[in-house]
Design a protein around this motif. Structure first.
Motif, PDB file in Angstrom:
ATOM      1  N   MET A   1      -4.857   2.277   2.639  1.00  0.00           N
ATOM      2  CA  MET A   1      -3.351   2.783   2.956  1.00  0.00           C
ATOM      3  C   MET A   1      -2.496   1.894   2.053  1.00  0.00           C
ATOM      4  O   MET A   1      -2.450   0.583   1.757  1.00  0.00           O
ATOM      5  CB  MET A   1      -3.387   2.273   4.401  1.00  0.00           C
ATOM      6  CG  MET A   1      -1.840   2.602   4.786  1.00  0.00           C
ATOM      7  SD  MET A   1      -1.603   1.961   6.664  1.00  0.00           S
ATOM      8  CE  MET A   1      -2.925   2.909   7.561  1.00  0.00           C
ATOM      9  N   THR A   2      -1.554   2.638   1.421  1.00  0.00           N
ATOM     10  CA  THR A   2      -0.442   2.021   0.594  1.00  0.00           C
ATOM     11  C   THR A   2       0.483   1.569   1.140  1.00  0.00           C
ATOM     12  O   THR A   2       0.719   1.553   2.362  1.00  0.00           O
ATOM     13  CB  THR A   2       0.096   3.173  -0.147  1.00  0.00           C
ATOM     14  OG1 THR A   2       0.850   3.858   0.650  1.00  0.00           O
ATOM     15  CG2 THR A   2      -0.828   4.023  -1.043  1.00  0.00           C
ATOM     16  N   LYS A   3       1.323   0.570   0.726  1.00  0.00           N
ATOM     17  CA  LYS A   3       2.107  -0.316   1.048  1.00  0.00           C
ATOM     18  C   LYS A   3       3.406   0.713   1.937  1.00  0.00           C
ATOM     19  O   LYS A   3       3.805   0.333   3.111  1.00  0.00           O
ATOM     20  CB  LYS A   3       3.071  -1.334   0.254  1.00  0.00           C
ATOM     21  CG  LYS A   3       2.440  -2.522  -0.006  1.00  0.00           C
ATOM     22  CD  LYS A   3       2.499  -3.322   1.331  1.00  0.00           C
ATOM     23  CE  LYS A   3       1.807  -4.652   1.103  1.00  0.00           C
ATOM     24  NZ  LYS A   3       1.838  -5.297   2.408  1.00  0.00           N
ATOM     25  N   LEU A   4       3.643   1.845   1.299  1.00  0.00           N
ATOM     26  CA  LEU A   4       4.654   2.578   1.645  1.00  0.00           C
ATOM     27  C   LEU A   4       4.164   3.133   3.055  1.00  0.00           C
ATOM     28  O   LEU A   4       5.018   3.140   4.131  1.00  0.00           O
ATOM     29  CB  LEU A   4       4.752   3.926   0.620  1.00  0.00           C
ATOM     30  CG  LEU A   4       5.801   5.146   0.945  1.00  0.00           C
ATOM     31  CD1 LEU A   4       7.292   4.312   1.446  1.00  0.00           C
ATOM     32  CD2 LEU A   4       5.862   6.086   0.159  1.00  0.00           C
ATOM     33  N   VAL A   5       3.047   3.668   3.281  1.00  0.00           N
ATOM     34  CA  VAL A   5       2.488   4.245   4.492  1.00  0.00           C
ATOM     35  C   VAL A   5       2.544   3.121   5.482  1.00  0.00           C
ATOM     36  O   VAL A   5       2.900   3.341   6.584  1.00  0.00           O
ATOM     37  CB  VAL A   5       1.093   4.702   4.110  1.00  0.00           C
ATOM     38  CG1 VAL A   5       0.588   5.108   5.587  1.00  0.00           C
ATOM     39  CG2 VAL A   5       0.919   5.927   3.369  1.00  0.00           C
TER      40      VAL A   5
END
Length: 92
Positions: A1-5
């Motif tokens: 999971m990316t930081k944006l998500v």
């Protein structure tokens, strides 16, 4: 999971909780002092996020490491590139 998500999931969770409490679709009937704090809460969060961002940037700038070896290597590469370009006829 990316930081944006991760940030978007957190914002969606907070937004849903805020909307549920502020708009009162469940009929919770919060006391007036709680309602008065709840309505400007997104602005408080935005200000807190701005303060956190400025503090993080300031800390990272204060603890930024100088790379002496990399700087010398880069200067040497610049000298080599200038010498190579001078041999090819470019004047500085």
């Amino acid at each position: 999971m990316t930081k944006l998500v991760q940030w978007l999931c957190g914002l969606a969770l907070l937004g849903t909780a805020w909307a549920t409490l502020a708009l009162d679709p469940l009929g919770l009937h919060l006391p007036l002092p709680c309602q008065q704090v709840l309505w400007p809460f997104p602005v408080y969060l935005l200000v807190a996020f701005g303060c956190y961002s400025l503090a993080t940037i300031g800390y990272r700038l204060a603890t930024f490491n100088d790379c002496e070896a990399a700087a010398k290597e880069l200067q040497e590469q610049i000298r080599e590139a200038r010498a190579d370009l001078s041999r090819q006829g470019l004047k500085f």
